[in-house]
Design a protein around this motif. Structure first.
Motif, mmCIF file in Angstrom:
data_model
loop_
_atom_site.group_PDB
_atom_site.id
_atom_site.type_symbol
_atom_site.label_atom_id
_atom_site.label_comp_id
_atom_site.label_asym_id
_atom_site.label_seq_id
_atom_site.Cartn_x
_atom_site.Cartn_y
_atom_site.Cartn_z
ATOM 1 N N VAL A 52 0.860 -1.190 0.000
ATOM 2 C CA VAL A 52 0.000 0.000 0.000
ATOM 3 C C VAL A 52 0.893 1.236 0.000
ATOM 4 C CG1 VAL A 52 -1.868 1.220 1.167
ATOM 5 C CG2 VAL A 52 -1.694 -1.281 1.369
ATOM 6 N N ASP B 7 1.037 5.486 0.105
ATOM 7 C CA ASP B 7 0.462 6.817 0.188
ATOM 8 C C ASP B 7 0.787 7.501 -1.141
ATOM 9 O OD1 ASP B 7 -0.498 9.327 1.306
ATOM 10 O OD2 ASP B 7 1.611 9.869 1.522
ATOM 11 N N LYS C 36 -6.592 4.629 6.781
ATOM 12 C CA LYS C 36 -5.442 3.937 6.194
ATOM 13 C C LYS C 36 -5.113 2.678 6.984
ATOM 14 C CE LYS C 36 -3.190 7.928 4.057
ATOM 15 N NZ LYS C 36 -1.946 8.684 3.865
ATOM 16 N N LYS C 37 -5.213 2.790 8.296
ATOM 17 C CA LYS C 37 -4.976 1.612 9.132
ATOM 18 C C LYS C 37 -6.002 0.529 8.821
ATOM 19 C CE LYS C 37 -4.963 0.008 13.935
ATOM 20 N NZ LYS C 37 -5.116 0.395 15.362
ATOM 21 N N VAL D 43 -5.130 -1.318 5.656
ATOM 22 C CA VAL D 43 -4.061 -2.295 5.895
ATOM 23 C C VAL D 43 -4.606 -3.520 6.620
ATOM 24 C CG1 VAL D 43 -1.928 -2.732 7.179
ATOM 25 C CG2 VAL D 43 -2.189 -0.620 5.854
ATOM 26 N N MET E 254 3.344 -1.382 3.956
ATOM 27 C CA MET E 254 2.835 -0.018 3.833
ATOM 28 C C MET E 254 3.996 0.928 3.610
ATOM 29 S SD MET E 254 0.349 2.247 3.987
ATOM 30 C CE MET E 254 0.453 4.049 3.938
ATOM 31 N N GLY F 95 4.818 5.053 3.395
ATOM 32 C CA GLY F 95 4.292 6.394 3.624
ATOM 33 C C GLY F 95 5.395 7.365 3.949
ATOM 34 N N ASP G 195 0.314 8.731 8.005
ATOM 35 C CA ASP G 195 0.576 7.322 7.668
ATOM 36 C C ASP G 195 0.994 6.505 8.891
ATOM 37 O OD1 ASP G 195 0.232 7.799 4.834
ATOM 38 O OD2 ASP G 195 2.207 8.750 4.853
ATOM 39 N N ALA H 177 -1.032 3.314 9.871
ATOM 40 C CA ALA H 177 -0.927 2.271 8.847
ATOM 41 C C ALA H 177 0.450 1.632 8.846
ATOM 42 C CB ALA H 177 -1.248 2.865 7.476
ATOM 43 N N LEU H 178 1.489 2.434 9.066
ATOM 44 C CA LEU H 178 2.848 1.897 9.147
ATOM 45 C C LEU H 178 2.966 0.923 10.310
ATOM 46 C CD1 LEU H 178 4.878 5.168 8.446
ATOM 47 C CD2 LEU H 178 4.810 3.152 6.969
ATOM 48 N N ALA I 83 0.984 -2.479 9.477
ATOM 49 C CA ALA I 83 1.483 -3.327 8.393
ATOM 50 C C ALA I 83 2.474 -4.371 8.902
ATOM 51 C CB ALA I 83 2.151 -2.457 7.326
ATOM 52 N N GLY J 276 6.475 -1.776 7.751
ATOM 53 C CA GLY J 276 6.230 -0.364 7.512
ATOM 54 C C GLY J 276 7.472 0.291 6.942
#
Length: 272
Positions: A6, A8, A198-199, A202, A214, A216, A221, A224-225, A228, A231
């Motif tokens: 994924v 950004d 975003k989370k 993921v 992820m 970003g 981000d 989400a990082l 993942a 990240g």
């Protein structure tokens, strides 16, 4: 092994130029980090206006307040980031109270971006909203170009069987154009997503894939990082990064093209 990555968009796949127009001083602030502007102010929220393009600004009365225009045109907004108390309803009420930020301010911000960048994607126009005080202290405009080599890198990842996704706070039209240029399926694009969104992207992908990565570059981000399996923080967009981003990331790259090697190495280790 079934894997997904994924990305950004702004600052990660795209080299971006961001400006803010200070509503009180009427001055343009260049190279701003919009998410950082929000984290520094208690009760502030960063929102993106739900506009397919900036063309509507040409016919707008520059003296009209943004709040009045939004009410008359039913122009909505998406929350990019903000505190827990910055709900959609409270932000909307705060916007309605403001009479200072004008459509002319938005026009000036867009013009400042156009002067610096030619042939760019217009990613977003938005506002910083001071929710407790019912004010719009800054209007924002962002434009960007794809970093060199991104097209080839994504194609090689997809040819290797890795599914590529884009999750961004930017609007659908901009992201659809970007996805088409990069060869990413439109169904793999998540637009106008908040940090929490975003989370969620993921986490939902982790239910379908053996490994989700992820990539970003900004504070939005962060979640989400963390979520993942791997990240990856990109530093190619040269701006200040908060410490929490480094702590949330497993790998740090200076050039987005380094991601390809990181991905291949990560999947190779996972197969052992």
């Amino acid at each position: 092994m079934k894997a997904a990555i994924v990305f950004d968009s702004a600052g990660t796949l795209l080299k971006v130029y961001r400006v803010a127009r200070d509503v009180s001083t009427k001055k343009i602030i260049e190279n701003v980090v919009s998410t950082n502007m929000v984290t520094k102010g208690r009760g502030c929220a960063l929102i993106a206006l739900q506009a397919d393009s900036v063309d509507f600004l040409e016919a707008a009365d520059p003296s009209m307040s943004i709040s009045e225009y939004m009410a008359c045109s039913n122009l909505g907004f998406d929350i990019i980031c903000g505190g827990l108390k910055c709900t959609h309803e409270r932000i909307g009420d705060a916007i309605k109270k403001d009479r200072t930020a004008s459509m002319g301010d938005l026009k000036q911000a867009i013009e400042a971006v156009k002067l610096k960048c030619k042939d760019i994607y217009y990613l977003n126009i938005g506002l910083v909203v001071d929710v407790p005080n019912g004010a719009i202290p800054y209007v924002l405009a962002t434009g960007g170009r794809v970093f060199p080599g991104v097209h080839g890198m994504l194609k090689r990842l997809m040819d290797a069987g890795i599914d590529v996704y884009i999750a961004s706070g930017d609007n659908r039209k901009s992201l659809t154009s970007l996805a088409r240029e990069l060869g990413v399926p439109e169904s793999n694009v998540f637009d106008a997503v908040s940090p929490e969104g975003k989370k969620e992207v993921v986490m939902s992908l982790k239910e379908r894939y053996d490994r989700v990565l992820m990539v970003g570059d900004g504070v939005n981000d962060y979640l989400a990082l963390q979520a993942a399996d791997l990240g990856i923080l990109s530093l190619q967009q040269e701006d200040m990064k908060p410490d929490i981003l480094f702590k949330a990331s497993d790998v740090i790259v200076d050039d987005i093209l380094e991601v390809e090697g990181v991905v291949r190495e990560s999947l190779h280790k996972s197969k052992k």
